[in-house]
Write an enzyme that holds these catalytic residues in place. Structure first.
Site, PDB file in Angstrom:
ATOM      1  N   LYS A 160      67.688 115.248  46.607  1.00 51.69           N
ATOM      2  CA  LYS A 160      66.939 116.130  47.506  1.00 51.69           C
ATOM      3  C   LYS A 160      66.007 115.349  48.432  1.00 51.69           C
ATOM      4  O   LYS A 160      65.932 115.618  49.638  1.00 51.69           O
ATOM      5  CB  LYS A 160      66.136 117.139  46.685  1.00 51.69           C
ATOM      6  CG  LYS A 160      66.981 118.168  45.962  1.00 51.69           C
ATOM      7  CD  LYS A 160      66.100 119.137  45.188  1.00 51.69           C
ATOM      8  CE  LYS A 160      66.939 120.178  44.470  1.00 51.69           C
ATOM      9  NZ  LYS A 160      66.103 121.134  43.692  1.00 51.69           N
ATOM     10  N   ILE A 161      65.275 114.387  47.863  1.00 55.40           N
ATOM     11  CA  ILE A 161      64.327 113.614  48.671  1.00 55.40           C
ATOM     12  C   ILE A 161      65.063 112.834  49.741  1.00 55.40           C
ATOM     13  O   ILE A 161      64.681 112.838  50.917  1.00 55.40           O
ATOM     14  CB  ILE A 161      63.501 112.672  47.774  1.00 55.40           C
ATOM     15  CG1 ILE A 161      62.582 113.480  46.859  1.00 55.40           C
ATOM     16  CG2 ILE A 161      62.700 111.681  48.621  1.00 55.40           C
ATOM     17  CD1 ILE A 161      61.908 112.648  45.788  1.00 55.40           C
TER      18      ILE A 161
ATOM     19  N   THR B  65      59.906 104.188  46.892  1.00 53.49           N
ATOM     20  CA  THR B  65      59.040 105.301  46.485  1.00 53.49           C
ATOM     21  C   THR B  65      59.596 105.960  45.226  1.00 53.49           C
ATOM     22  O   THR B  65      59.225 107.082  44.899  1.00 53.49           O
ATOM     23  CB  THR B  65      58.931 106.355  47.607  1.00 53.49           C
ATOM     24  OG1 THR B  65      60.258 106.767  47.990  1.00 53.49           O
ATOM     25  CG2 THR B  65      58.201 105.797  48.816  1.00 53.49           C
TER      26      THR B  65
ATOM     27  N   ARG C  70      61.029 104.322  41.443  1.00 52.54           N
ATOM     28  CA  ARG C  70      60.499 103.767  40.211  1.00 52.54           C
ATOM     29  C   ARG C  70      60.374 102.251  40.355  1.00 52.54           C
ATOM     30  O   ARG C  70      61.230 101.598  40.955  1.00 52.54           O
ATOM     31  CB  ARG C  70      61.398 104.105  39.014  1.00 52.54           C
ATOM     32  CG  ARG C  70      61.313 105.564  38.576  1.00 52.54           C
ATOM     33  CD  ARG C  70      59.979 105.870  37.915  1.00 52.54           C
ATOM     34  NE  ARG C  70      59.876 107.252  37.438  1.00 52.54           N
ATOM     35  CZ  ARG C  70      59.332 108.231  38.129  1.00 52.54           C
ATOM     36  NH1 ARG C  70      58.861 108.011  39.356  1.00 52.54           N
ATOM     37  NH2 ARG C  70      59.249 109.445  37.628  1.00 52.54           N
TER      38      ARG C  70
ATOM     39  N   ASP D 288      55.450 101.864  46.773  1.00 51.66           N
ATOM     40  CA  ASP D 288      54.542 102.867  46.221  1.00 51.66           C
ATOM     41  C   ASP D 288      54.582 102.842  44.702  1.00 51.66           C
ATOM     42  O   ASP D 288      53.825 103.547  44.057  1.00 51.66           O
ATOM     43  CB  ASP D 288      54.917 104.259  46.733  1.00 51.66           C
ATOM     44  CG  ASP D 288      53.907 105.315  46.315  1.00 51.66           C
ATOM     45  OD1 ASP D 288      52.702 105.097  46.533  1.00 51.66           O
ATOM     46  OD2 ASP D 288      54.317 106.350  45.754  1.00 51.66           O
TER      47      ASP D 288
ATOM     48  N   GLU E 154      52.975  98.899  36.630  1.00 52.58           N
ATOM     49  CA  GLU E 154      51.867  99.617  37.252  1.00 52.58           C
ATOM     50  C   GLU E 154      50.940 100.314  36.270  1.00 52.58           C
ATOM     51  O   GLU E 154      49.832 100.716  36.624  1.00 52.58           O
ATOM     52  CB  GLU E 154      52.401 100.660  38.239  1.00 52.58           C
ATOM     53  CG  GLU E 154      53.118 101.824  37.590  1.00 52.58           C
ATOM     54  CD  GLU E 154      53.694 102.802  38.610  1.00 52.58           C
ATOM     55  OE1 GLU E 154      53.448 104.008  38.450  1.00 52.58           O
ATOM     56  OE2 GLU E 154      54.386 102.366  39.538  1.00 52.58           O
TER      57      GLU E 154
ATOM     58  N   HIS F 206      51.360 104.738  43.769  1.00 51.29           N
ATOM     59  CA  HIS F 206      52.252 105.822  43.325  1.00 51.29           C
ATOM     60  C   HIS F 206      51.755 107.174  43.849  1.00 51.29           C
ATOM     61  O   HIS F 206      51.611 108.146  43.093  1.00 51.29           O
ATOM     62  CB  HIS F 206      52.332 105.852  41.799  1.00 51.29           C
ATOM     63  CG  HIS F 206      53.622 106.405  41.274  1.00 51.29           C
ATOM     64  ND1 HIS F 206      54.259 105.912  40.171  1.00 51.29           N
ATOM     65  CD2 HIS F 206      54.410 107.438  41.709  1.00 51.29           C
ATOM     66  CE1 HIS F 206      55.364 106.607  39.940  1.00 51.29           C
ATOM     67  NE2 HIS F 206      55.475 107.538  40.868  1.00 51.29           N
ATOM     68  N   GLN F 207      51.537 107.222  45.164  1.00 50.19           N
ATOM     69  CA  GLN F 207      50.928 108.408  45.763  1.00 50.19           C
ATOM     70  C   GLN F 207      51.858 109.165  46.692  1.00 50.19           C
ATOM     71  O   GLN F 207      51.443 110.132  47.329  1.00 50.19           O
ATOM     72  CB  GLN F 207      49.677 107.990  46.551  1.00 50.19           C
ATOM     73  CG  GLN F 207      49.948 107.195  47.818  1.00 50.19           C
ATOM     74  CD  GLN F 207      48.685 106.811  48.559  1.00 50.19           C
ATOM     75  OE1 GLN F 207      47.902 106.002  48.086  1.00 50.19           O
ATOM     76  NE2 GLN F 207      48.479 107.389  49.739  1.00 50.19           N
ATOM     77  N   ALA F 208      53.121 108.770  46.748  1.00 46.21           N
ATOM     78  CA  ALA F 208      54.035 109.428  47.685  1.00 46.21           C
ATOM     79  C   ALA F 208      54.123 110.927  47.443  1.00 46.21           C
ATOM     80  O   ALA F 208      54.269 111.713  48.381  1.00 46.21           O
ATOM     81  CB  ALA F 208      55.423 108.793  47.607  1.00 46.21           C
ATOM     82  N   PHE F 209      54.015 111.344  46.190  1.00 48.71           N
ATOM     83  CA  PHE F 209      54.114 112.764  45.847  1.00 48.71           C
ATOM     84  C   PHE F 209      52.856 113.543  46.203  1.00 48.71           C
ATOM     85  O   PHE F 209      52.869 114.771  46.222  1.00 48.71           O
ATOM     86  CB  PHE F 209      54.336 112.912  44.333  1.00 48.71           C
ATOM     87  CG  PHE F 209      53.070 112.749  43.526  1.00 48.71           C
ATOM     88  CD1 PHE F 209      52.343 113.863  43.120  1.00 48.71           C
ATOM     89  CD2 PHE F 209      52.562 111.490  43.223  1.00 48.71           C
ATOM     90  CE1 PHE F 209      51.155 113.720  42.396  1.00 48.71           C
ATOM     91  CE2 PHE F 209      51.393 111.335  42.502  1.00 48.71           C
ATOM     92  CZ  PHE F 209      50.682 112.452  42.088  1.00 48.71           C
TER      93      PHE F 209
END
Length: 335
Positions: free
Chosen positions: A156-157, A235, A237, A261, A266, A298-301
């Site tokens: 989907k992304i 973006t 894993r 990201d 991490e 890890h802020q793409a979401f």
């Protein structure tokens, strides 16, 4: 009595969004800042469900301990489940549910933001002008129009990203073990082999799940097959990229830039304020030293819409469990 849920790894924005969503459900939620691990497993005593995020640990030992404490449901407020031992969950009778999609637009748009920032050196220009330096030396980018982008994984992304990049007039190559040829035909996408994608792409963006097959899909061998000066965007894993090999590619000028990201180690850093401490992860510190690398936490979401959807779907998953309904977002262990 209200159904009890223990939340781990929570931040103020988590509590705000879940408290708002919980007005429609009425669960007894206990929030804990620390990430779930063997040292705070005792906090799962007396609760019905545990809710975790990407850097929490749910290995076999944790799963067994939760089961002994009476936990019946593990709710992931995320899409990925690589940090959960599904075999152990099945063995000890703990159901696992997730949020398969919260805002594919958020991640797709963020991937484009990383591409543009790296291409046009926006991060470097920002710091220069703050220091009174208005020189353009070293800031030359390239037109996105006419360039070739390789998309690994077409869920989907990625499909939203492809539609955005079509607006730039880019040539789009894709690789997926389950190709969607109908979508490809409608959106000018050419499915190809990984080797051909590596060879022909000016930009490579990773959107595949983390599995044993995709772990370190970007490594020394795959980087050697890529165009000189290639841009790599991740973006997805962190473990999709072998970081040591990425650094060697950057040092050798094979990789022109990277937008990350996520990072394979991490867990000790992302989502935490470490600004008053020395970064003792030498690999992360090396990445941060490159002026052609952007690392974000890890802020793409992280959009308003996505956070609201995460809260709503997570609590809806819990409610379905309480009501004995089919768990549409259950993660089932495949032997």
């Amino acid at each position: 009595m209200a159904f009890k849920i223990a939340f781990f790894g929570t931040k103020p924005y988590d509590q705000k969004s879940f408290d708002e969503a919980n007005k429609r459900f009425g669960f007894d939620i206990r929030y804990y800042k620390g990430q779930l691990n063997k040292n705070n497993l005792v906090l799962t005593q007396g609760v019905d469900a545990v809710c975790i995020f990407v850097n929490d640990t749910a290995d076999a030992g944790i799963i067994e301990g939760m089961a002994k404490n009476g936990v019946r449901l593990l709710a992931l407020r995320m899409a990925g489940f690589n940090n959960v031992d599904l075999a152990a969950a099945a063995e000890f009778g703990i159901k696992v549910v997730r949020v398969p999609a919260y805002s594919p637009y958020a991640v797709a748009e963020y991937a484009v933001a990383l591409m543009l920032a790296l291409d046009r050196k926006i991060h470097r220009a920002y710091w220069r002008t703050r220091d009174g330096n208005f020189s353009l030396h070293g800031l030359m980018g390239f037109d996105m129009h006419g360039k070739t982008v390789g998309i690994i994984g077409t869920g989907k992304i990625a499909k939203i990203l492809i539609k955005i990049l079509n607006g730039f007039g880019m040539k789009i190559l894709a690789y997926d073990v389950f190709p969607d040829f109908k979508f490809a035909a409608e959106n000018g996408v050419t499915y190809t082999t990984l080797d051909e994608l590596y060879r022909d792409s000016d930009i490579i963006s990773l959107h595949c799940p983390l599995t044993e097959e995709t772990k370190y899909i970007i490594n020394r061998e795959s980087i050697a097959k890529m165009k000189d000066n290639v841009m790599i965007i991740n973006t997805g894993r962190g473990l999709l990229i072998h970081t040591y090999d990425l650094i060697e590619g950057l040092k050798d000028k094979k990789i022109g830039s990277a937008g990350l990201d996520v990072y394979e180690e991490e867990g000790d850093y992302f989502y935490e304020d470490k600004s008053d401490k020395i970064i003792d992860d030498d690999v992360l510190a090396r990445l941060l030293s490159f002026n052609n690398v952007i690392v974000t936490s890890h802020q793409a979401f992280f959009t308003k819409e996505a956070v609201e959807n995460i809260a709503e779907t997570t609590l809806r998953n819990v409610q379905d469990f309480v009501d004995g309904k089919v768990l549409v977002n259950e993660v089932v262990y495949a032997k």
